[in-house]
Design an enzyme around this catalytic site. Structure first.
Site, short mmCIF file in Angstrom:
data_model
loop_
_atom_site.label_atom_id
_atom_site.label_comp_id
_atom_site.label_asym_id
_atom_site.label_seq_id
_atom_site.Cartn_x
_atom_site.Cartn_y
_atom_site.Cartn_z
N ALA A 12 0.49 -1.08 0.12
CA ALA A 12 0.04 -0.08 -0.03
C ALA A 12 0.55 1.04 0.11
O ALA A 12 2.08 0.93 0.65
CB ALA A 12 -0.60 -0.48 0.89
N LYS A 95 -7.20 1.39 10.56
CA LYS A 95 -7.95 1.71 10.63
C LYS A 95 -8.62 1.64 9.39
O LYS A 95 -8.36 1.88 8.37
CB LYS A 95 -7.97 2.90 10.88
CG LYS A 95 -7.66 4.41 10.73
CD LYS A 95 -8.54 4.69 9.35
CE LYS A 95 -7.01 5.82 8.60
NZ LYS A 95 -7.91 6.40 7.88
N ASP A 176 -13.03 5.95 7.03
CA ASP A 176 -12.09 6.40 6.79
C ASP A 176 -11.36 7.41 7.64
O ASP A 176 -10.35 7.43 8.71
CB ASP A 176 -11.49 7.55 4.84
CG ASP A 176 -10.10 7.38 5.32
OD1 ASP A 176 -9.25 6.81 5.50
OD2 ASP A 176 -9.96 8.41 4.73
#
Length: 327
Positions: A12, A95, A176
């Protein structure tokens, strides 16, 4: 103290730019491996010479890896967190660690069964500006707490393929960044939210604007609370704790410390403003070091899953009470 050997599951961008360098810099950590769907093809990891690349499953099976960091898309966080725990790894998952509070209960049960450390990568509670904010508010620096407002917005409308804009990957603004607006208020005040209601705007099945109103109830008494999140507005980050004798602002991009300007808090009492600054603190590095200390020494981790669950309950309630409106 023996360093914790880390593996990262997933190539990522956020991992490459923030968390992996933090693991590499942390005093009690070694970044040892990267798990990808195509081992050997990942680029942008030159900051860590000798980094081994392997498949996800091979990384979890590697006895030399103590802990894994998971920055995969939201909807598969629970799956891979549970796999990591079952493989005997401590796990720090980006998260939101889960889509619902019930899923976090499943992770808590597996954490307790294995005796391993599992946590959500909620970095702000490791930053000294937030720790100091909590000390001031709970210490009475602004008098009786009466109101808290939090605001986090950015605009990614042109990023149609971004996982945040896709319902099938657990996208949306609340999942988010509501983690930050909701969780920061809970962390500083020690309160929990009641009487939650939410107004929401959706596009393509994801929330792109949301306003949550609630009452905070805790050791400081009762206070009103408003939280705004949006993925369709100009960048804005603001947090204010307002009391009857003063107010405290967590300033300069409070959720992205030192990205926009140096981390700062401002205490306003009467006509006097007192500022405190932290120009060098890296909350990602501090998070890794605290995680490692908990593994090696048994020190209490600053952000246990029980805290994470409390924020997820607010997120669940935001969706459950949402009243959809239009621009």
């Amino acid at each position: 103290m023996k360093p914790v050997r880390w593996g990262v599951l997933g190539n990522a961008k956020f991992a490459r730019e923030h968390m992996a360098p933090a693991i590499h810099m942390a005093e009690n950590a070694v970044l040892a491996a990267l798990g990808t769907s195509s081992p050997g093809s990942a680029t942008g990891w030159d900051f860590c010479p000798g980094l081994a690349q392997m498949t996800y499953d091979d990384l979890l099976a590697d006895p030399a890896i103590d802990a894994v960091y998971i920055p995969l898309p939201n909807h598969i966080h629970v799956e891979w967190t549970l796999k990591a725990l079952a493989a005997g790894k401590h796990v720090l998952t980006e998260k939101p660690i889960a889509m619902t509070a019930t899923e976090i209960d499943t992770i808590i049960a597996e954490r307790d069964r294995t005796g391993l450390l599992a946590a959500e990568a909620y970095m702000i509670v490791h930053h000294p500006q937030w720790i100091r904010a909590r000390e001031l508010v709970q210490g009475g620096a602004i008098g009786r707490l009466r109101h808290v407002d939090t605001f986090f917005a950015y605009n990614n409308a042109d990023q149609t393929h971004n996982i945040r804009n896709r319902p099938e990957t657990g996208g949306g603004g609340i999942r988010d960044i509501g983690v930050y607006t909701y969780g920061s208020a809970r962390f500083v005040t020690g309160a929990e939210a009641t009487d939650i209601s939410c107004r929401m705007i959706r596009e393509n099945g994801v929330d792109v604007w949301a306003e949550l109103d609630a009452i905070l109830e805790g050791p400081l008494g009762r206070a009103t609370y408003t939280a705004m999140t949006s993925m369709r507005l100009q960048n804005r980050q603001e947090v204010t704790f307002h009391g009857d004798k003063g107010l405290l602002k967590v300033a300069n991009g409070p959720f992205n410390a030192n990205l926009f300007a140096e981390a700062r808090i401002e205490l306003h009492v009467d006509q006097t403003i007192t500022s405190e600054r932290w120009p060098a603190a890296n909350h990602y590095k501090l998070q890794v070091e605290n995680f490692g200390a908990s593994i090696r020494t048994g020190a209490a981790y600053p952000c246990p899953l029980e805290f994470t669950r409390g924020t997820q309950v607010m997120i669940d309630q935001a969706f459950a009470t949402a009243r959809e409106i239009n621009w």
